[in-house]
Scaffold this motif. Structure first.
Motif, short mmCIF file in Angstrom:
data_model
loop_
_atom_site.label_atom_id
_atom_site.label_comp_id
_atom_site.label_asym_id
_atom_site.label_seq_id
_atom_site.Cartn_x
_atom_site.Cartn_y
_atom_site.Cartn_z
N LEU A 539 0.83 -1.16 -0.11
CA LEU A 539 -0.09 0.08 0.23
C LEU A 539 0.84 1.21 0.14
O LEU A 539 0.73 2.32 -0.54
CB LEU A 539 -0.87 0.07 1.06
CG LEU A 539 -2.02 -1.15 1.26
CD1 LEU A 539 -2.69 -1.06 2.48
CD2 LEU A 539 -2.89 -0.77 0.34
N GLU A 540 1.88 1.23 0.81
CA GLU A 540 2.81 2.30 0.71
C GLU A 540 3.73 2.55 -0.67
O GLU A 540 3.60 3.80 -1.10
CB GLU A 540 4.09 2.20 1.89
CG GLU A 540 3.51 2.40 3.22
CD GLU A 540 4.39 1.78 4.38
OE1 GLU A 540 4.43 2.27 5.45
OE2 GLU A 540 5.49 1.51 3.81
N ALA A 541 3.86 1.59 -1.39
CA ALA A 541 4.29 1.87 -2.64
C ALA A 541 3.30 2.31 -3.56
O ALA A 541 3.62 3.24 -4.38
CB ALA A 541 4.73 0.40 -3.33
N LEU A 542 2.17 1.78 -3.49
CA LEU A 542 0.91 2.22 -4.44
C LEU A 542 0.90 3.81 -4.05
O LEU A 542 0.61 4.56 -5.01
CB LEU A 542 -0.24 1.51 -4.30
CG LEU A 542 -0.15 0.07 -4.62
CD1 LEU A 542 -1.31 -0.75 -4.24
CD2 LEU A 542 0.56 -0.27 -6.05
N TRP A 543 0.75 4.31 -2.93
CA TRP A 543 0.57 5.63 -2.48
C TRP A 543 1.60 6.45 -2.88
O TRP A 543 1.38 7.68 -3.27
CB TRP A 543 0.45 5.35 -0.80
CG TRP A 543 0.02 6.99 -0.41
CD1 TRP A 543 0.88 7.86 0.20
CD2 TRP A 543 -1.28 7.41 -0.37
NE1 TRP A 543 -0.05 8.79 0.63
CE2 TRP A 543 -1.10 8.72 0.30
CE3 TRP A 543 -2.35 7.01 -1.00
CZ2 TRP A 543 -2.37 9.53 0.33
CZ3 TRP A 543 -3.64 7.73 -0.94
CH2 TRP A 543 -3.53 9.01 -0.33
N MET A 544 2.75 5.92 -3.06
CA MET A 544 4.00 6.65 -3.72
C MET A 544 4.04 6.49 -5.28
O MET A 544 5.11 7.03 -5.94
CB MET A 544 5.28 6.58 -2.86
CG MET A 544 5.33 6.74 -1.58
SD MET A 544 4.82 8.35 -0.95
CE MET A 544 6.08 9.43 -2.24
N GLY A 545 2.96 6.21 -5.77
CA GLY A 545 2.79 6.07 -7.33
C GLY A 545 3.97 5.02 -7.93
O GLY A 545 3.92 4.78 -9.23
N VAL A 546 4.23 3.96 -7.21
CA VAL A 546 5.01 2.83 -7.62
C VAL A 546 4.19 1.68 -7.84
O VAL A 546 3.75 1.14 -6.80
CB VAL A 546 6.09 2.38 -6.74
CG1 VAL A 546 7.02 1.38 -7.16
CG2 VAL A 546 7.05 3.82 -6.49
N PRO A 547 4.00 1.00 -9.17
CA PRO A 547 3.19 -0.30 -9.19
C PRO A 547 3.85 -1.23 -8.44
O PRO A 547 5.18 -1.48 -8.75
CB PRO A 547 3.28 -0.29 -10.89
CG PRO A 547 4.49 0.43 -11.43
CD PRO A 547 4.54 1.55 -10.41
#
Length: 631
Positions: A539-547
């Motif tokens: 979720l943190e990765a997605l929140w930072m725009g990283v697929p």
């Protein structure tokens, strides 16, 4: 940890008669044999016969402390302090009581330092040094803790508690090579110590050596088969191991009912004339993934439907705790309660539905759940699948984590929530999503910020293949234990076996959360590990725009990222097998326009997902609670 009480049985002429002394001596023998309840009776009778003898009160307090009767211990020590305020054994035991009660940490350290002055050169000095080290560890003063553990071992080289605690401290200091050396030396003195073998397992897990950790835990279980601590460790570690499917995990967890036998009694039925009284048992309602997830649930309960009780099994409170502990929540500090006392507290609160938020992780109270203090019991969120306990009625999940037809792999009945099985609160102060790093023309950067135990040999092999097929690419691996030179060296060597040069790997140690989130600014594509998938990390990765690319496997723990991606409207990043996983990684790395598009939309996609709908999620959860109670 060690909290050995200090007992005294020597006579004090003029202070007590022969009968009282005889009772005290017998009580001390019983206490040293571990028969504390009987010892307490003898010490109380000795005190009744010699009201001016402080040592009988000290012994009574020590026995009560060992039994978890901390208020009774405090009362006995206060009476002893009136009679003999400077007594060395009183100082020692009061310091240990402060440790057991999780009193103010600095005051606890000071209490041990005072006790050491009074007991300098006494046989109990190594015990006091060991416990001072435990107190120092609690406030993360690891270097001073290391020093006092070493001092204890210098006095008593075979003192296994101090050796085990020294090893834990060296692991905290990111010196696992030294920790294993300490444990090997300690095991030469005490080869039958289950606790030392369990410490070895912990050291291996922190190095990512889960198979070696499993072997060490198997030895610990064999040496102490009735100790649930080693069982919990085995159950949790199994989810990190390659090759164990859901059926194998169910068989492994079958041992739990033997170690933690369920109570036969059934409490009173749920009352329909009031809001459901729901109890949450957790040691993680703080800066911890479970705390971050419950932050969006407990404060949003509808008071007309649910009255929330929290039984906190860890003493630390922080800003996450404060966000959860609203005026509507009945908060119970349970960290210092024995299992029996916690069971009574739950019964006194007349809980309708008791929810375990830990499973086999740290600070769990599955032994209390096994006693069935509530009419309906469930497990949720803090663990990854079945607990194996027949006393727990429900496992709260979703259709991705437990697909239709896989209920058979869980002891509990499965309650599937619509959408994901939890909601999430994004971290405050997260930086804005930045420009795609690969747009600079310097190659694609893959990354994983998952803990090292998830980076299995299969993970290293697959990620190495991806790097070989994407020229100029790099891999950033960020987690606390990569600050340990021995761990980083081990993984560098593992990648080298697959032809990946060290200059394509970037190992980074722990960062504060704002800095960790900012580090995603240098990552183009996140790779999800297996068989234990990333949860909040995804979720943190997605929140930072990283697929995040994932391949769900056969168990609950392998499906976290798949569930999150489905709810975040990006199921195309979920692959059916490792060949497709690799192909998607290579395809995305070659399509910078698509990567830039994903980077621009992922945060907004999360915002409009069920994952961030705290109120809607909580209403659905409450409906599930009502269904579970009514079933």
């Amino acid at each position: 940890m060690s909290r050995e009480a200090i007992f005294r049985s020597e006579a004090r002429e003029g202070q007590s008669g022969p009968l009282s002394e005889t009772l005290a001596v017998e009580g001390a023998k019983l206490a040293r044999a571990g028969r504390l309840a009987e010892a307490a009776v003898f010490f109380a009778r000795a005190g009744d016969g010699a009201p001016d003898n402080a040592e009988h009160r000290i012994n009574l307090g020590a026995a009560n402390m060992g039994l978890g009767r901390l208020d009774a211990a405090q009362a006995a020590f206060e009476e002893a302090a009136r009679l003999a305020p400077g007594h060395p054994a009183l100082a020692s035991n009061r310091a240990m009581l402060a440790l057991a009660r999780n009193d103010d940490p600095l005051a606890t350290v000071a209490a041990f330092e005072e006790a050491l002055i009074l007991n300098s050169g006494a046989p109990d000095e190594p015990v006091l040094l060991n416990n001072l080290g435990v107190a120092l560890r609690r406030i993360e003063l690891f270097v001073p803790a290391e020093n006092v553990f070493r001092e204890a071992l210098a006095i008593a080289p075979g003192y296994s508690d101090a050796a085990g605690n020294l090893a834990l401290t060296l692991i905290d200091l990111l010196r696992t090579d030294e920790a294993l050396d300490v444990l090997d030396a300690a095991l030469a003195h005490a080869p039958g110590s289950a606790a030392l073998h369990a410490r070895r397992a912990h050291a291996f897990k922190e190095r990512g050596q889960v198979d070696e950790a499993a072997e060490a835990l198997a030895v610990a279980r064999a040496l102490a088969p009735s100790d649930p601590t080693h069982l919990h460790g085995q159950m949790l570690l199994a989810h990190y191991r390659e090759g164990l499917d859901a059926a194998a995990l169910r068989r492994l967890h079958a041992a739990c009912d033997q170690v933690l036998p369920s109570a036969l009694r059934m409490p009173a039925a749920v009352r329909p004339d009031r809001p459901l009284r729901v109890g949450y048992v957790s040691g993680d309602l703080r800066r911890h993934p479970v705390g971050f997830l419950m932050q969006g649930v407990i404060p949003h309960h509808d008071a007309r439907r649910v009255q929330a009780f929290v039984y906190a099994t860890h003493p630390v409170r922080d800003e996450v705790t404060r966000a959860i502990c609203t005026e509507q929540v009945c908060w119970r500090d349970a960290h210092a309660l024995s299992n029996a006392a916690l069971e009574r507290a739950i019964g006194d609160d007349d809980i309708d539905l008791l929810i375990d938020l830990a499973g086999h992780t740290a600070h769990n109270r599955l032994a209390v759940m096994a006693r069935r203090p509530a009419p309906v019991q469930a497990t949720w969120l803090g663990y990854v699948g079945t607990t194996g306990l027949s006393a727990i009625d429900w496992l709260i999940a979703d259709a991705v984590h437990v697909p239709e037809g896989e209920e058979v792999h869980h002891v509990e009945k499965v309650m599937r929530l619509p959408g994901g099985h939890f909601c999430w609160t994004p971290p405050q102060g997260a930086p804005e999503v930045g420009r795609l790093p690969a747009a600079s023309g310097e190659g694609v950067t893959f990354g994983s910020f998952n803990n090292v135990a998830k980076l299995s040999r299969g993970v290293v092999a697959l990620w190495s293949s991806i790097l070989r097929h994407v020229p100029g690419s790099r891999l950033v691996l960020l987690t606390k234990t990569f600050g340990d030179p021995g761990v980083a060296r081990r993984y560098r060597e593992m990648f080298a076996l697959h032809g990946i040069a060290a200059d394509r790997l970037d190992f980074r140690g722990a960062l504060a959360q704002p800095d960790l989130l900012a580090a995603y600014g240098g990552i183009d594509i996140a790779l999800d590990p297996f068989p234990y998938s990333g949860g909040v990390t995804t979720l943190e990765a997605l929140w930072m725009g990283v697929p995040v690319i994932t391949c769900p496997g056969a168990g609950f723990a392998s499906r976290h990222a798949a569930s999150h991606l489905a709810n975040a409207h990006h199921p195309e990043l979920v692959t059916p097998d490792f060949a497709e996983y690799e192909a998607l990684a290579i395809e995305l790395a070659a399509d910078l326009a698509r990567l830039a598009g994903l980077r621009a939309c992922l945060r907004s996609d999360l915002r409009r997902s069920r994952l961030l709908d705290h109120v809607g999620f909580t209403r659905g959860l409450e409906a599930a609670f009502e269904d579970m109670v009514a079933a």
